[in-house]
Design a protein around this motif. Sequence first.
Motif, PDB file in Angstrom:
ATOM      1  N   THR A  46      26.275  97.845  59.217  1.00 58.31           N
ATOM      2  CA  THR A  46      27.129  96.717  58.835  1.00 58.31           C
ATOM      3  C   THR A  46      27.535  96.813  57.371  1.00 58.31           C
ATOM      4  O   THR A  46      26.707  97.112  56.507  1.00 58.31           O
ATOM      5  CB  THR A  46      26.389  95.390  59.080  1.00 58.31           C
ATOM      6  OG1 THR A  46      26.060  95.294  60.473  1.00 58.31           O
ATOM      7  CG2 THR A  46      27.244  94.199  58.691  1.00 58.31           C
ATOM      8  N   ALA A  63      31.353  93.167  58.127  1.00 57.38           N
ATOM      9  CA  ALA A  63      32.102  93.814  59.199  1.00 57.38           C
ATOM     10  C   ALA A  63      31.169  94.759  59.941  1.00 57.38           C
ATOM     11  O   ALA A  63      30.510  95.596  59.322  1.00 57.38           O
ATOM     12  CB  ALA A  63      33.306  94.572  58.647  1.00 57.38           C
ATOM     13  N   ALA A  78      36.631  96.442  63.917  1.00 53.80           N
ATOM     14  CA  ALA A  78      35.747  95.795  62.949  1.00 53.80           C
ATOM     15  C   ALA A  78      35.439  94.389  63.433  1.00 53.80           C
ATOM     16  O   ALA A  78      36.359  93.563  63.558  1.00 53.80           O
ATOM     17  CB  ALA A  78      36.393  95.749  61.568  1.00 53.80           C
ATOM     18  N   VAL A  80      34.181  91.051  62.436  1.00 56.85           N
ATOM     19  CA  VAL A  80      33.924  90.281  61.213  1.00 56.85           C
ATOM     20  C   VAL A  80      32.931  89.171  61.530  1.00 56.85           C
ATOM     21  O   VAL A  80      33.095  88.426  62.502  1.00 56.85           O
ATOM     22  CB  VAL A  80      35.230  89.704  60.649  1.00 56.85           C
ATOM     23  CG1 VAL A  80      34.949  88.783  59.453  1.00 56.85           C
ATOM     24  CG2 VAL A  80      36.167  90.840  60.231  1.00 56.85           C
ATOM     25  N   LEU A 102      37.661  93.272  52.577  1.00 59.94           N
ATOM     26  CA  LEU A 102      36.910  93.791  53.720  1.00 59.94           C
ATOM     27  C   LEU A 102      37.858  94.422  54.747  1.00 59.94           C
ATOM     28  O   LEU A 102      37.598  95.527  55.244  1.00 59.94           O
ATOM     29  CB  LEU A 102      36.115  92.655  54.364  1.00 59.94           C
ATOM     30  CG  LEU A 102      35.129  93.044  55.462  1.00 59.94           C
ATOM     31  CD1 LEU A 102      34.014  93.916  54.922  1.00 59.94           C
ATOM     32  CD2 LEU A 102      34.546  91.790  56.116  1.00 59.94           C
ATOM     33  N   LEU A 103      38.951  93.749  55.065  1.00 58.58           N
ATOM     34  CA  LEU A 103      39.890  94.287  56.047  1.00 58.58           C
ATOM     35  C   LEU A 103      40.643  95.487  55.490  1.00 58.58           C
ATOM     36  O   LEU A 103      40.985  96.413  56.235  1.00 58.58           O
ATOM     37  CB  LEU A 103      40.852  93.194  56.512  1.00 58.58           C
ATOM     38  CG  LEU A 103      40.194  92.053  57.293  1.00 58.58           C
ATOM     39  CD1 LEU A 103      41.233  91.003  57.691  1.00 58.58           C
ATOM     40  CD2 LEU A 103      39.454  92.559  58.518  1.00 58.58           C
ATOM     41  N   MET A 106      38.199  98.279  56.088  1.00 58.34           N
ATOM     42  CA  MET A 106      38.091  98.624  57.505  1.00 58.34           C
ATOM     43  C   MET A 106      39.333  99.375  57.985  1.00 58.34           C
ATOM     44  O   MET A 106      39.229 100.350  58.744  1.00 58.34           O
ATOM     45  CB  MET A 106      37.894  97.353  58.336  1.00 58.34           C
ATOM     46  CG  MET A 106      36.555  96.667  58.145  1.00 58.34           C
ATOM     47  SD  MET A 106      35.151  97.682  58.725  1.00 58.34           S
ATOM     48  CE  MET A 106      34.570  98.394  57.185  1.00 58.34           C
ATOM     49  N   THR A 114      40.463  94.363  64.856  1.00 64.14           N
ATOM     50  CA  THR A 114      39.394  93.532  64.317  1.00 64.14           C
ATOM     51  C   THR A 114      39.295  92.252  65.145  1.00 64.14           C
ATOM     52  O   THR A 114      40.300  91.767  65.664  1.00 64.14           O
ATOM     53  CB  THR A 114      39.620  93.188  62.829  1.00 64.14           C
ATOM     54  OG1 THR A 114      38.632  92.248  62.396  1.00 64.14           O
ATOM     55  CG2 THR A 114      40.988  92.595  62.590  1.00 64.14           C
ATOM     56  N   LEU A 116      36.711  88.407  65.667  1.00 64.17           N
ATOM     57  CA  LEU A 116      35.721  87.515  65.053  1.00 64.17           C
ATOM     58  C   LEU A 116      35.604  86.239  65.866  1.00 64.17           C
ATOM     59  O   LEU A 116      36.401  85.974  66.765  1.00 64.17           O
ATOM     60  CB  LEU A 116      36.102  87.201  63.602  1.00 64.17           C
ATOM     61  CG  LEU A 116      37.520  86.696  63.300  1.00 64.17           C
ATOM     62  CD1 LEU A 116      37.725  85.243  63.655  1.00 64.17           C
ATOM     63  CD2 LEU A 116      37.861  86.902  61.831  1.00 64.17           C
TER      64      LEU A 116
END
Length: 396
Positions: A46, A63, A78, A80, A102-103, A106, A114, A116
């Motif tokens: 992670t 992520a 990813a 999140v 973060l994105l 990724m 991605t 979440l």
Amino acid sequence: MTIRRLTNSERPATSFPLQAYAFEASPMRAERAEEFRSYLPYHEATRTLVAEEGGETLATASAIPMRQNLRGAVLPMAGVAGVATHPLARRRGHVRELLRQLLDEMRDEGRPLTALYPFRASFYERFGYVGLPRARTAVFAPADLAALLRADLPGELAWGRSGAGYADHRAFTERCLAERHGFAIFPETRAVRQRDDDDRWQLTARVDGETVGVLTYRIDDHGGELAGDDLLVADPYARALILQFLARHVDQVERIRLRIAADELPELWLTDLAVHVEAQVARPGSSAPMARLLALDALAGLPAGPGRVRVELTGDRWLAGTHLLDGATGRLELSGDATGSVPAATLTAAGLSALAYGVLDPAEVDVRGLGRVPADAAAELRRLFPRRWPYLFADF
């Protein structure tokens, strides 16, 4: 404010306390803090970022490197999770900055998808995410499954603890990943927690030695509830084999609760099956998942109908420009040469993601304000992206 990536050993003193405050009963008990430390091996893969100011952790976001099926293609994704902010630092933009970085990371790492579970869906819609169907729960009495006890079904069952059955369970989720749209699974380093916890029973259905279904579950008490996790089956025979096993608990539990995909219709499983099916979405506490495309590469080569449309992508950090989408060959082709006389639509990242995941009709994209889709473009987009029912499975 500075943003940095945590090492695994830093999590107990930085990100874990913020996540515990945001998502659990608090103040956190000392024994719960010890439990968090025991989770460290499962977080090795992670990536966790924190926002700091004056040496204090103000916000965190993680992520999880996962894989997801998008219309038959298994792609890096990813997941999140653990997005949390110090109570004195909320609504100051820290999460927005963390998510952008973060994105970015990724996407640069080659993860074009991605997903979440949001604390507030509208917040993440501004980041280009769109809602996916929430898994349902089906609750029924084992007595209503009695008709299955007389059925002669192909296959056999194996039963035991979930730790011992982990390899079968993992192998079958890999099969589901390859076959089921929207399905996503954890990396092995995270998934093995199911084996190590060993806190459930596992039922495995096999036909000719091949696993065709799995169910993990717990029983809370005699006369109580058999609570199952996701009912994962390859076909109706596998489902019937598992339900037949559950029918044998008629003198042990009052009710059975299973988690099922949104496209399952338990009211049609059997005649006279009285069943309560529910999907609860509430804020805070019970959210439907969301997902988005981070890169257009995710669309290239996907199965597609014979549509042809020009789309202008607007208002997003990661998806932009004007592109021609063409499904004439049965596989989606993307071109930067978007000139010519073809229907055109303007889409946000959430609008394009909604079409790719199959959760909204083009007209709904227009109604929701996720794009401007004229009728001629909507017709082409329907051919390119037929409606689908994604089933995320992984809960994080």
